[in-house]
Write an enzyme that holds these catalytic residues in place. Structure first.
Site, PDB file in Angstrom:
ATOM      1  CB  SER A 116       6.145   3.840  -0.108  1.00  0.00           C
ATOM      2  OG  SER A 116       5.068   3.198  -0.736  1.00  0.00           O
ATOM      3  CB  SER A 124      -0.885  -0.023   1.245  1.00  0.00           C
ATOM      4  OG  SER A 124      -1.853   1.002   1.162  1.00  0.00           O
ATOM      5  CD  GLU A 125      -0.786   3.768  -3.444  1.00  0.00           C
ATOM      6  OE1 GLU A 125      -0.774   2.528  -3.306  1.00  0.00           O
ATOM      7  OE2 GLU A 125      -1.661   4.379  -4.088  1.00  0.00           O
ATOM      8  CG  ASN A 126      -0.796   4.179   3.192  1.00  0.00           C
ATOM      9  OD1 ASN A 126      -0.881   3.165   2.505  1.00  0.00           O
ATOM     10  ND2 ASN A 126      -1.255   4.237   4.426  1.00  0.00           N
ATOM     11  N   GLY A 127       2.745   3.372   2.675  1.00  0.00           N
ATOM     12  CA  GLY A 127       3.873   2.920   3.485  1.00  0.00           C
ATOM     13  C   GLY A 127       3.688   1.606   4.211  1.00  0.00           C
TER      14      GLY A 127
END
Lengths: 232, 218
Positions: B88, B46-49
């Site tokens: 990320s 998930s690209e928020n980390g």
């Protein structure tokens, strides 16, 4: 003698020096990991004409969204916005300048800015509206666009724990943009849930080192959830 | 019959391989997580980390500090890792994510994708989509083959502002599975009961049709 003690007692001290027209870099992803009290203080100060650099711009009554109400923001550099009606209105009327930036490029702009790198090349956005007016250069046969990094007069971040020296530890996905934002401010202010004595945080587990942090304040967080989804 | 959203997700799940790191976009792509085959392991990014995204939390597990890229509350699986946004996107832009699944408004026969901006409508932003399409080794697009007016979304050239160029490799629509290569859409599979004629008719771009087109297994 304060030495390396970065802790300040109140929000007024925390945001002292923020002036009209400055660039403010803020950590957070949506409403997760945002320096709630520092944003509220900026609203109280009524600082205007701000350029805000943040992945998002909060919602109508929370987060950076509360700065829109009094038109304190002149320009926002973000990857995804418009979760609030005031934002929409100001963007359409043209009173708010919006520079949409791919999320990874935005993170790298902050990281590079804080690391003393003025620009970098990325394939992200090549051939799209984001590339307009930007230098294109080929490496190994693939085109990349040049993106300039970002620094600001102020950076505001939210961390879980800080020691008095400004070493920071984040919690879970509330980390997000905060570590990069912390490096990119001339003055970086961290609002945290807990302040501990130097030595209490494991030196190997510090996410943001105190050298990047100028002021630390203990906040009281509402930690509002934007989209509560559960399974049964 | 055209596929349901769930069936599209089931077909996409057949693209997953054991040991894949996968980023799933919002909408139909998110549903793919429900259909990971039992005999393989994949790790969701998930690209928020968050690497190792788990299911939604129970009421007791809800934690404001744990969200996904859609800003929904979420959990982490055992063995997950959490990191900052720059790291990320180092994973994403650096080509370390094995598969990205995302939705689109239009795709064209060059592998260009338009998914973030409709001129005249309020533009909310591209989020991480441009980084994802620029960096993933493999991109699968999920969308309906045509819009509600019946106009094709599979074009010779995208008409909307692009998200990325020459990046889409595979498309799973409600009618077909297609591969994009050599400047054309290559028909690989059709939805059960859907004719090649219908797919041809709803594909505005160049479509290469082999002699035999199998039905999808969904």
């Amino acid at each position: 003698m304060a030495g390396f003690d970065k802790v300040v007692d109140n929000y007024e001290q925390a945001m002292q020096g923020l002036q009209d027209g400055m660039t403010l870099i803020a950590g957070g992803f949506g409403l997760c990991g945002i320096p709630e009290g520092l944003i509220a203080e900026i609203k109280r100060m009524n600082t205007r004409e701000l350029t805000v650099v943040s992945n998002n711009c909060g919602v109508d009554d929370f987060g950076l969204g509360i700065l829109l109400e009094g038109q304190q923001i002149k320009k926002i550099i973000a990857s995804y916005v418009g979760e609030n009606s005031i934002f929409e209105k100001q963007a359409i009327e043209g009173t708010l300048d919006v520079e949409l930036t791919p999320q990874g490029t935005l993170a790298e702009k902050m990281r590079a800015g804080g690391a003393g790198i003025p620009a970098f090349y990325t394939a992200t956005g090549f051939g799209t509206p984001v590339a307009e007016g930007k230098e294109v250069r080929e490496f190994d046969g693939r085109p990349y666009i040049m993106e300039e990094s970002i620094t600001g007069e102020f950076a505001i971040v939210k961390a879980w724990k800080a020691d008095r020296y400004g070493n920071l530890v984040y919690r879970d996905t509330a980390m997000n943009f905060n570590p990069m934002a912390a490096t990119a401010g001339k003055i970086t202010v961290a609002e945290v849930e807990e302040i501990v004595e130097p030595g209490e945080l494991d030196p190997c587990h510090i996410h943001t080192q105190g050298i990047f942090v100028d002021r630390v304040i203990k906040g009281n967080f509402e930690k509002r959830i934007e989209r509560r989804v559960t399974r049964s | 019959m055209s596929l349901s959203r769930e069936q599209i997700a089931i077909r996409v799940s057949q693209e997953l391989k054991d040991g894949y790191y996968v980023n799933l976009g919002i909408g139909i792509p998110t549903l793919v997580a429900n259909y990971v085959p039992d005999d393989i392991e994949v790790m969701l990014q998930s690209e928020n980390g968050l690497l190792g995204m788990g299911p939604y939390p129970t009421e007791e597990e809800v934690d404001a500090d744990m969200i996904n890229a859609g800003k929904e509350t979420v959990t982490a699986v055992t063995g997950a890792a959490i990191f900052n946004s720059a790291d990320s996107f180092a994973m994403i832009r650096g080509g370390h994510v094995d598969l990205t699944v995302l939705g689109a408004f239009e795709v064209d026969q060059q592998g260009n994708i338009a998914s973030w901006m409709i001129p005249g409508k309020l533009v909310k932003g591209m989020g991480g989509a441009m980084d994802l399409v620029a960096g993933a080794k493999n991109i699968v697009v999920t969308m309906t083959h045509a819009n509600k007016k019946g106009e094709s979304k599979m074009l010779s050239e995208c008409t909307l502002p692009l998200t990325g160029v020459n990046c889409v490799k595979k498309i799973v629509t409600d009618l077909a599975v297609l591969e994009v290569k050599d400047g054309a859409f290559h028909l690989l599979e059709r939805a059960p009961g859907v004719s090649v004629d219908e797919i041809q008719q709803k594909t505005a771009g160049k479509l290469v049709v082999p002699e035999f087109v199998p039905e999808m297994n969904v």
